[in-house]
Write a protein that holds these residues in place. Structure first.
Motif, PDB file in Angstrom:
ATOM      1  N   GLN A 121       0.881  -1.163   0.000  1.00 10.51           N
ATOM      2  CA  GLN A 121       0.000   0.000   0.000  1.00 10.51           C
ATOM      3  C   GLN A 121       0.921   1.216   0.000  1.00 10.51           C
ATOM      4  OE1 GLN A 121      -2.921   0.056   3.098  1.00 10.51           O
ATOM      5  NE2 GLN A 121      -3.726   2.040   2.498  1.00 10.51           N
ATOM      6  N   ILE A 122       0.900   1.975  -1.078  1.00  6.58           N
ATOM      7  CA  ILE A 122       1.839   3.086  -1.229  1.00  6.58           C
ATOM      8  C   ILE A 122       1.127   4.292  -1.821  1.00  6.58           C
ATOM      9  CG2 ILE A 122       2.598   2.245  -3.478  1.00  6.58           C
ATOM     10  CD1 ILE A 122       5.403   3.279  -2.785  1.00  6.58           C
ATOM     11  N   SER A 123       1.498   5.450  -1.335  1.00  8.58           N
ATOM     12  CA  SER A 123       0.959   6.684  -1.907  1.00  8.58           C
ATOM     13  C   SER A 123       1.976   7.795  -1.705  1.00  8.58           C
ATOM     14  CB  SER A 123      -0.375   7.051  -1.265  1.00  8.58           C
ATOM     15  OG  SER A 123      -0.225   7.183   0.129  1.00  8.58           O
ATOM     16  N   LYS A 124       2.021   8.692  -2.672  1.00 11.63           N
ATOM     17  CA  LYS A 124       2.912   9.845  -2.574  1.00 11.63           C
ATOM     18  C   LYS A 124       2.230  10.882  -1.702  1.00 11.63           C
ATOM     19  CE  LYS A 124       5.782  12.964  -5.193  1.00 11.63           C
ATOM     20  NZ  LYS A 124       6.362  13.302  -6.483  1.00 11.63           N
ATOM     21  N   VAL A 125       2.963  11.390  -0.733  1.00 10.31           N
ATOM     22  CA  VAL A 125       2.389  12.372   0.179  1.00 10.31           C
ATOM     23  C   VAL A 125       2.633  13.767  -0.381  1.00 10.31           C
ATOM     24  CG1 VAL A 125       2.328  13.196   2.556  1.00 10.31           C
ATOM     25  CG2 VAL A 125       2.813  10.800   2.104  1.00 10.31           C
ATOM     26  N   GLU A 126       3.864  14.237  -0.356  1.00  7.15           N
ATOM     27  CA  GLU A 126       4.231  15.533  -0.935  1.00  7.15           C
ATOM     28  C   GLU A 126       5.741  15.671  -0.897  1.00  7.15           C
ATOM     29  OE1 GLU A 126       3.941  18.624   2.689  1.00  7.15           O
ATOM     30  OE2 GLU A 126       2.013  17.882   2.003  1.00  7.15           O
ATOM     31  N   GLY A 127       6.264  16.495  -1.783  1.00  3.28           N
ATOM     32  CA  GLY A 127       7.694  16.798  -1.769  1.00  3.28           C
ATOM     33  C   GLY A 127       8.605  15.582  -1.814  1.00  3.28           C
ATOM     34  N   GLY A 128       8.267  14.592  -2.618  1.00  5.78           N
ATOM     35  CA  GLY A 128       9.119  13.415  -2.731  1.00  5.78           C
ATOM     36  C   GLY A 128       8.977  12.432  -1.579  1.00  5.78           C
ATOM     37  N   LYS A 129       7.992  12.631  -0.719  1.00  4.69           N
ATOM     38  CA  LYS A 129       7.768  11.712   0.396  1.00  4.69           C
ATOM     39  C   LYS A 129       6.640  10.753   0.044  1.00  4.69           C
ATOM     40  CE  LYS A 129       9.386  14.861   3.913  1.00  4.69           C
ATOM     41  NZ  LYS A 129       9.079  15.574   5.142  1.00  4.69           N
ATOM     42  N   TYR A 130       6.808   9.515   0.470  1.00  5.50           N
ATOM     43  CA  TYR A 130       5.824   8.468   0.199  1.00  5.50           C
ATOM     44  C   TYR A 130       5.421   7.802   1.505  1.00  5.50           C
ATOM     45  CZ  TYR A 130       7.004   8.813  -4.743  1.00  5.50           C
ATOM     46  OH  TYR A 130       7.190   9.265  -6.029  1.00  5.50           O
ATOM     47  N   HIS A 131       4.192   7.359   1.532  1.00  4.28           N
ATOM     48  CA  HIS A 131       3.698   6.559   2.655  1.00  4.28           C
ATOM     49  C   HIS A 131       3.641   5.116   2.162  1.00  4.28           C
ATOM     50  CE1 HIS A 131       1.550   5.801   6.386  1.00  4.28           C
ATOM     51  NE2 HIS A 131       0.788   4.985   5.678  1.00  4.28           N
ATOM     52  N   ILE A 132       4.412   4.226   2.797  1.00  4.25           N
ATOM     53  CA  ILE A 132       4.534   2.837   2.337  1.00  4.25           C
ATOM     54  C   ILE A 132       4.121   1.884   3.456  1.00  4.25           C
ATOM     55  CG2 ILE A 132       6.138   1.051   1.520  1.00  4.25           C
ATOM     56  CD1 ILE A 132       7.988   3.403   0.638  1.00  4.25           C
ATOM     57  N   LYS A 133       3.277   0.930   3.114  1.00  2.00           N
ATOM     58  CA  LYS A 133       2.933  -0.164   4.027  1.00  2.00           C
ATOM     59  C   LYS A 133       3.159  -1.470   3.284  1.00  2.00           C
ATOM     60  CE  LYS A 133      -0.750   1.764   6.885  1.00  2.00           C
ATOM     61  NZ  LYS A 133      -2.166   1.612   7.260  1.00  2.00           N
ATOM     62  N   LEU A 134       3.944  -2.341   3.876  1.00  5.89           N
ATOM     63  CA  LEU A 134       4.070  -3.708   3.368  1.00  5.89           C
ATOM     64  C   LEU A 134       3.256  -4.586   4.300  1.00  5.89           C
ATOM     65  CD1 LEU A 134       7.800  -4.147   2.353  1.00  5.89           C
ATOM     66  CD2 LEU A 134       5.836  -3.684   0.933  1.00  5.89           C
ATOM     67  N   ARG A 135       2.344  -5.338   3.733  1.00  2.00           N
ATOM     68  CA  ARG A 135       1.442  -6.159   4.538  1.00  2.00           C
ATOM     69  C   ARG A 135       1.826  -7.624   4.400  1.00  2.00           C
ATOM     70  NH1 ARG A 135      -3.361  -3.072   5.313  1.00  2.00           N
ATOM     71  NH2 ARG A 135      -3.843  -4.743   6.751  1.00  2.00           N
ATOM     72  N   TYR A 136       2.284  -8.218   5.494  1.00  5.08           N
ATOM     73  CA  TYR A 136       2.653  -9.633   5.539  1.00  5.08           C
ATOM     74  C   TYR A 136       2.086 -10.241   6.805  1.00  5.08           C
ATOM     75  CZ  TYR A 136       5.993  -9.483   1.684  1.00  5.08           C
ATOM     76  OH  TYR A 136       6.569  -9.382   0.444  1.00  5.08           O
ATOM     77  N   ASP A 137       1.861 -11.545   6.787  1.00  3.90           N
ATOM     78  CA  ASP A 137       1.331 -12.253   7.946  1.00  3.90           C
ATOM     79  C   ASP A 137       2.442 -12.390   8.991  1.00  3.90           C
ATOM     80  OD1 ASP A 137       0.149 -13.897   9.790  1.00  3.90           O
ATOM     81  OD2 ASP A 137      -0.507 -15.400   8.346  1.00  3.90           O
TER      82      ASP A 137
END
Length: 197
Positions: A121-137
């Motif tokens: 789950q990834i999205s660009k926030v602003e100014g080259g910053k990204y919000h990243i979630k890796l989902r694993y069990d």
């Protein structure tokens, strides 16, 4: 004369370093993406190139030519090496509903939901910053399907005298480290505008 036998393992056949080995062994062939950010497509193309369904089948065919069909067939005899397939989720709630469904990886129901290797789950926030979630069990109580170490345990055991390699191996064989590297490289190329970065 001398004779010898060689044991071939799946990781020897598919790739020298096989980041999704645990997923394949556990028959978790789906890799999920949450949301519709175009970066998901870039990440998937890289994963698919090496470990998608078509790529894995081509690697098996190539290994049969190089090592002999009998050797390869014996090495993968009880495995269903399909490679990864993409699964899209509109929201993280949809992903949660999928993995919490009573049909998820439940052979006792008529319409079993296939296992999920992991999800991004990834999205660009602003100014080259990204919000990243890796989902694993990471369910410590479900060792059979646990893909990465649980954060519920102490990182260091004061009574141990040698390193605990199991957590590292879990990150390697679940694809976690590989996917994180792919994400970082895609973001670097996007932000610098350099396709070779």
């Amino acid at each position: 004369g001398n004779s010898f036998t060689t044991d071939y393992h799946v990781e020897d056949i598919i790739r020298p370093s096989f980041p999704f080995q645990k997923c394949m062994m556990d028959e978790q062939y789906l890799f999920g993406f949450v949301g519709d950010d175009p970066i998901n497509d870039e990440i998937w193309e890289i994963i698919k190139e090496g470990y998608g369904e078509q790529s894995v089948q081509m690697q098996l065919a190539q290994a049969k030519i190089q090592m002999g069909a009998t050797v390869i067939d014996q090495a993968v005899e009880n495995l269903n090496l399909k490679g990864l397939t993409r699964k899209n989720f509109k929201t993280s709630g949809e992903l949660e509903s999928y993995v919490k469904s009573r049909r998820y990886m439940n052979e006792d129901v008529s319409e079993e939901l296939p296992g999920l290797c992991g999800a991004v789950q990834i999205s660009k926030v602003e100014g080259g910053k990204y919000h990243i979630k890796l989902r694993y069990d990471d369910d410590y109580y479900d060792e059979e399907n646990q893909q990465v170490p649980t954060p519920r345990l102490e990182v260091v055991d004061q009574l141990e005298r040698i390193p605990d390699y199991e957590p590292f191996e879990m990150y390697e064989t679940s694809g976690f480290n590989y996917v994180m590297n792919v994400i970082h490289n895609v973001i670097l190329r996007r932000e610098t505008g350099n396709p070779k970065a």
